[in-house]
Design an enzyme around this catalytic site. Structure first.
Site, PDB file in Angstrom:
ATOM      1  N   ARG A 293       0.841  -1.196   0.000  1.00 30.75           N
ATOM      2  CA  ARG A 293       0.000   0.000   0.000  1.00 30.75           C
ATOM      3  C   ARG A 293       0.878   1.249   0.000  1.00 30.75           C
ATOM      4  O   ARG A 293       2.092   1.184   0.138  1.00 30.75           O
ATOM      5  CB  ARG A 293      -0.913   0.019   1.226  1.00 30.75           C
ATOM      6  CG  ARG A 293      -0.179   0.057   2.547  1.00 30.75           C
ATOM      7  CD  ARG A 293      -1.136   0.091   3.718  1.00 30.75           C
ATOM      8  NE  ARG A 293      -0.415   0.141   4.986  1.00 30.75           N
ATOM      9  CZ  ARG A 293      -1.000   0.332   6.161  1.00 30.75           C
ATOM     10  NH1 ARG A 293      -2.306   0.464   6.225  1.00 30.75           N
ATOM     11  NH2 ARG A 293      -0.280   0.378   7.265  1.00 30.75           N
ATOM     12  N   GLY A 294       0.241   2.394  -0.149  1.00 34.19           N
ATOM     13  CA  GLY A 294       0.924   3.676  -0.025  1.00 34.19           C
ATOM     14  C   GLY A 294       2.113   3.836  -0.945  1.00 34.19           C
ATOM     15  O   GLY A 294       2.073   3.496  -2.128  1.00 34.19           O
ATOM     16  N   ILE A 295       3.206   4.364  -0.385  1.00 38.67           N
ATOM     17  CA  ILE A 295       4.408   4.621  -1.172  1.00 38.67           C
ATOM     18  C   ILE A 295       4.949   3.325  -1.765  1.00 38.67           C
ATOM     19  O   ILE A 295       5.327   3.274  -2.942  1.00 38.67           O
ATOM     20  CB  ILE A 295       5.481   5.302  -0.307  1.00 38.67           C
ATOM     21  CG1 ILE A 295       5.050   6.726   0.054  1.00 38.67           C
ATOM     22  CG2 ILE A 295       6.831   5.322  -1.030  1.00 38.67           C
ATOM     23  CD1 ILE A 295       5.955   7.419   1.068  1.00 38.67           C
TER      24      ILE A 295
ATOM     25  N   ARG B 220       3.116  -8.019   5.368  1.00 41.37           N
ATOM     26  CA  ARG B 220       3.412  -8.670   6.643  1.00 41.37           C
ATOM     27  C   ARG B 220       2.438  -9.782   6.998  1.00 41.37           C
ATOM     28  O   ARG B 220       2.856 -10.851   7.435  1.00 41.37           O
ATOM     29  CB  ARG B 220       3.439  -7.612   7.757  1.00 41.37           C
ATOM     30  CG  ARG B 220       4.094  -8.081   9.024  1.00 41.37           C
ATOM     31  CD  ARG B 220       4.507  -6.940   9.916  1.00 41.37           C
ATOM     32  NE  ARG B 220       3.456  -5.948  10.082  1.00 41.37           N
ATOM     33  CZ  ARG B 220       3.472  -5.006  10.991  1.00 41.37           C
ATOM     34  NH1 ARG B 220       4.495  -4.921  11.822  1.00 41.37           N
ATOM     35  NH2 ARG B 220       2.491  -4.134  11.080  1.00 41.37           N
TER      36      ARG B 220
ATOM     37  N   ASP C 201       7.948 -10.402   7.584  1.00 37.79           N
ATOM     38  CA  ASP C 201       8.078  -9.445   8.668  1.00 37.79           C
ATOM     39  C   ASP C 201       9.565  -9.156   8.789  1.00 37.79           C
ATOM     40  O   ASP C 201      10.353 -10.048   9.143  1.00 37.79           O
ATOM     41  CB  ASP C 201       7.530 -10.040   9.963  1.00 37.79           C
ATOM     42  CG  ASP C 201       7.588  -9.078  11.136  1.00 37.79           C
ATOM     43  OD1 ASP C 201       8.374  -8.113  11.073  1.00 37.79           O
ATOM     44  OD2 ASP C 201       6.858  -9.299  12.125  1.00 37.79           O
ATOM     45  N   VAL C 202       9.972  -7.928   8.491  1.00 40.57           N
ATOM     46  CA  VAL C 202      11.405  -7.622   8.432  1.00 40.57           C
ATOM     47  C   VAL C 202      12.076  -7.649   9.798  1.00 40.57           C
ATOM     48  O   VAL C 202      13.310  -7.546   9.883  1.00 40.57           O
ATOM     49  CB  VAL C 202      11.666  -6.264   7.748  1.00 40.57           C
ATOM     50  CG1 VAL C 202      11.216  -6.299   6.295  1.00 40.57           C
ATOM     51  CG2 VAL C 202      11.018  -5.112   8.516  1.00 40.57           C
TER      52      VAL C 202
ATOM     53  N   GLY D 158       7.954   0.066   7.112  1.00 40.44           N
ATOM     54  CA  GLY D 158       8.167   0.872   8.307  1.00 40.44           C
ATOM     55  C   GLY D 158       6.889   1.008   9.109  1.00 40.44           C
ATOM     56  O   GLY D 158       5.785   0.778   8.600  1.00 40.44           O
TER      57      GLY D 158
ATOM     58  N   TYR E 275      10.247   7.649  15.602  1.00 41.80           N
ATOM     59  CA  TYR E 275      10.195   7.592  14.139  1.00 41.80           C
ATOM     60  C   TYR E 275      11.291   8.464  13.521  1.00 41.80           C
ATOM     61  O   TYR E 275      11.987   8.040  12.593  1.00 41.80           O
ATOM     62  CB  TYR E 275       8.813   8.054  13.673  1.00 41.80           C
ATOM     63  CG  TYR E 275       8.581   7.960  12.193  1.00 41.80           C
ATOM     64  CD1 TYR E 275       8.373   6.730  11.578  1.00 41.80           C
ATOM     65  CD2 TYR E 275       8.547   9.098  11.394  1.00 41.80           C
ATOM     66  CE1 TYR E 275       8.154   6.633  10.215  1.00 41.80           C
ATOM     67  CE2 TYR E 275       8.317   9.023  10.033  1.00 41.80           C
ATOM     68  CZ  TYR E 275       8.126   7.791   9.445  1.00 41.80           C
ATOM     69  OH  TYR E 275       7.902   7.703   8.087  1.00 41.80           O
TER      70      TYR E 275
ATOM     71  N   LYS F 200      14.373   7.216  11.071  1.00 44.61           N
ATOM     72  CA  LYS F 200      14.542   7.686   9.700  1.00 44.61           C
ATOM     73  C   LYS F 200      15.845   8.450   9.513  1.00 44.61           C
ATOM     74  O   LYS F 200      16.447   8.407   8.440  1.00 44.61           O
ATOM     75  CB  LYS F 200      13.337   8.532   9.289  1.00 44.61           C
ATOM     76  CG  LYS F 200      12.037   7.727   9.184  1.00 44.61           C
ATOM     77  CD  LYS F 200      12.163   6.579   8.192  1.00 44.61           C
ATOM     78  CE  LYS F 200      10.855   5.850   7.949  1.00 44.61           C
ATOM     79  NZ  LYS F 200      10.967   4.764   6.956  1.00 44.61           N
TER      80      LYS F 200
END
Length: 239
Positions: free
Chosen positions: A12-14, A34, A53-54, A82, A145, A149
């Site tokens: 999803r998203g980016i 995930r 799952d990283v 993330g 966060y 980053k």
């Protein structure tokens, strides 16, 4: 030439926008998610969707094995997976901090290390890490966060120095406010406060971030490594 591309957190998203951009360019794209069922969007794009799952090294290894069996060794890695656990510092539990760091930093270490093994042997590769303007600016309620980053910049530049002689580049894209599910949790007042600091006066579309990622993974960017490319409408200028 069609390359094997892996996007973590690509459901999803980016991440999904990045997967779409590479797929539309003719690359063989794999993406990780995930939990749950494979995302419908991945099927529609013809992408290989693998669970991962990283924060779990065994799952990372299994995911890479599955991708390599289907598409060959990963030639372009986009580390996007993330999480957030937003809290003011004095209300932030230690687990809120460590969970974010394990996913956003150690998770990136896990996937980059695994991808780099094959890239070094092949003497070519593109690694792009998705950071955030918040990692450069800081943000109240996001100490965990922002720390995660910001860490990606030092990590990417160290990787760039280590792997450059093997033809592998490592760069960072730092988006600002992007119209995704993650930013939809902001109320109107919070959103207006952020956009009021953005010279272009709007949030980014995920496709605009994806375009920056694709550029850094292209032959046109073969001599760019260790760079931080902001896609933030000018929000983080000077940082």
């Amino acid at each position: 030439m069609s390359r094997s591309v892996l996007v973590t957190g690509g459901n999803r998203g980016i991440g999904l926008a990045v997967a779409r951009a590479f797929a539309q360019a003719g690359d063989k794209v794999s993406l990780t998610y995930r939990t749950g069922e494979p995302p419908r969007a991945a099927t529609d794009l013809g992408c290989l969707a693998v669970t991962c799952d990283v924060t779990d090294s065994a799952q990372v290894e299994r995911a890479f094995n599955e991708v390599e069996a289907a598409h060959g060794p990963v030639e372009v890695l986009v580390a996007n997976a993330g999480i957030t656990r937003d809290r003011l510092l004095l209300r932030m539990a230690e687990k809120d901090f460590t969970d974010v760091m394990d996913t956003n930093v150690t998770g990136v270490f896990r996937v980059v290390k695994r991808a780099a093994e094959e890239m070094v042997d092949a003497r070519r590769g593109r690694i792009v890490l998705i950071s955030s303007a918040v990692g450069l600016l800081g943000a109240a309620g996001q100490a965990n966060y922002a720390a995660s980053k910001a860490s990606l910049v030092g990590f990417a530049r160290s990787v760039a120095r280590e792997l450059g002689t093997r033809g592998v580049t490592c760069n960072v894209v730092a988006p600002g406010m992007v119209d995704t599910d993650m930013t939809k949790v902001l109320d109107g007042k919070q959103r207006a406060a952020v956009l009021g600091k953005v010279p272009l006066g709007r949030g980014a579309e995920p496709a605009e971030v994806a375009a920056a990622v694709r550029y850094l993974a292209s032959e046109d960017a073969a001599y760019i490594t260790g760079a931080v490319l902001p896609v933030d409408g000018g929000w983080g200028m000077g940082h």
